[in-house]
Write an enzyme that holds these catalytic residues in place. Structure first.
Site, mmCIF file in Angstrom:
data_model
loop_
_atom_site.group_PDB
_atom_site.id
_atom_site.type_symbol
_atom_site.label_atom_id
_atom_site.label_comp_id
_atom_site.label_asym_id
_atom_site.label_seq_id
_atom_site.Cartn_x
_atom_site.Cartn_y
_atom_site.Cartn_z
ATOM 1 N N ASP A 205 -30.173 54.625 28.182
ATOM 2 C CA ASP A 205 -30.396 53.432 29.002
ATOM 3 C C ASP A 205 -29.384 52.330 28.697
ATOM 4 O OD1 ASP A 205 -31.910 52.227 31.070
ATOM 5 O OD2 ASP A 205 -33.022 51.024 29.626
ATOM 6 N N SER A 229 -33.601 47.822 35.733
ATOM 7 C CA SER A 229 -33.593 49.248 36.065
ATOM 8 C C SER A 229 -34.747 49.558 37.012
ATOM 9 C CB SER A 229 -33.729 50.087 34.797
ATOM 10 O OG SER A 229 -32.657 49.846 33.918
ATOM 11 N N GLN A 279 -29.047 56.563 37.409
ATOM 12 C CA GLN A 279 -29.945 55.402 37.415
ATOM 13 C C GLN A 279 -29.574 54.470 38.560
ATOM 14 O OE1 GLN A 279 -29.887 51.979 34.378
ATOM 15 N NE2 GLN A 279 -31.621 53.208 33.650
#
Length: 289
Positions: A205, A229, A279
């Protein structure tokens, strides 16, 4: 023995079993405003793995971030055993805080199996030992950043990062939408592949969604930029260790309607592709007051 900061992260990913399919994880304040998304990803994967036969290894996960997590509260993980087939097991995981879901995730596990293989080559980049350990914010400019965010940028973390082309996040310039970052855990840990996958989910991440800002000369540190996100996908291809150098090669093929898409490939220093990520995130530039 691992350092205390690595021990802390490992403990964070272990979880407490409350019932057969119910687990509790603690939260860790690393200087972000809300719970770090990688923490929830790593804990959710750890919870799912605890309900699967240890001979089956996680090969993919798909997650949606629904609400911001509270760093002051624990997180409950409810695992649904969707299916156990001849070769694959599927799980659905809901992370809950204050009675509300903050993340939905599905994960799939597979028994080891042979088959055709190919992979993209690793980009030609300098070796990690040939790159300096440079702070992304010059020390002379740290006082321009709010205290809590400053702690996020200056506090020693469990991972070391070395950027092939570092940029000043306070004064970003327009760049093509890709970056390469070497990273590794700061100390050696046990050999458990389950642990290394959860640690890689945590680390995946970092840096990914930031790649979407490069063509626009904006940064998450600017007060008029809002970023979050929205989802996260990950595929595990081959064995790896997170306490050895890995290259995170990220690109962003598109940004539109206040959303940016980023993709990542993770390689060993020998060029073996071990994982891929994707993502989408919110990128909203608001008027400064």
């Amino acid at each position: 023995m691992p350092t205390s900061i690595v021990h802390e992260l490992i403990d964070l990913l272990q979880l407490e079993r409350l019932e057969d399919n119910l687990f509790r994880g603690q939260s860790r304040d690393i200087g972000t405003r809300y719970v770090f998304g990688g923490q929830v990803l790593g804990q959710a994967l750890s919870a799912a793995q605890k309900t699967v036969d240890e001979s089956r290894h996680a090969h993919s996960l798909h997650a949606y971030f629904l609400r911001a997590g509270d760093v002051e509260a624990p997180i409950i993980y409810n695992v649904e055993r969707s299916r156990d087939g001849g070769s694959f097991s599927a799980r659905r995981i809901v992370a809950i805080q204050h009675g509300q879901p903050i993340l939905n995730m599905t994960a799939s596990f597979q028994a080891p199996e042979g088959g055709a293989e190919h992979q993209f080559p690793m980009p030609l980049v300098p070796k990690p030992e040939d790159l300096p350990a440079v702070n992304i914010i010059p020390a002379s400019e740290l006082d321009k950043i709010p205290a809590k965010r400053r702690r996020w940028l200056t506090k020693a973390g469990p991972f070391e990062f070395r950027h092939v082309h570092p940029r000043n996040e306070l004064n970003p310039t327009r760049q093509p939408p890709y970056q390469n970052v070497w990273f590794r855990l700061v100390d050696r840990v046990q050999d458990s592949p389950v642990l290394h996958r959860s640690l890689l989910a945590y680390a995946s991440d970092f840096h990914l969604i930031g790649t979407t800002t490069f063509p626009h000369a904006i940064s998450y540190l600017q007060p008029n930029v809002r970023m979050a996100s929205l989802d996260h996908a990950m595929w595990f291809h081959r064995p790896f260790r997170v306490d050895e150098w890995l290259l995170y090669s990220c690109d962003s093929p598109s940004a539109q309607q206040s959303r940016g898409l980023a993709r990542g490939m993770i390689f060993t220093r020998d060029g073996v592709l071990v994982a891929s990520t994707a993502q989408e995130g919110l990128i909203r530039v608001v008027e400064s007051k």
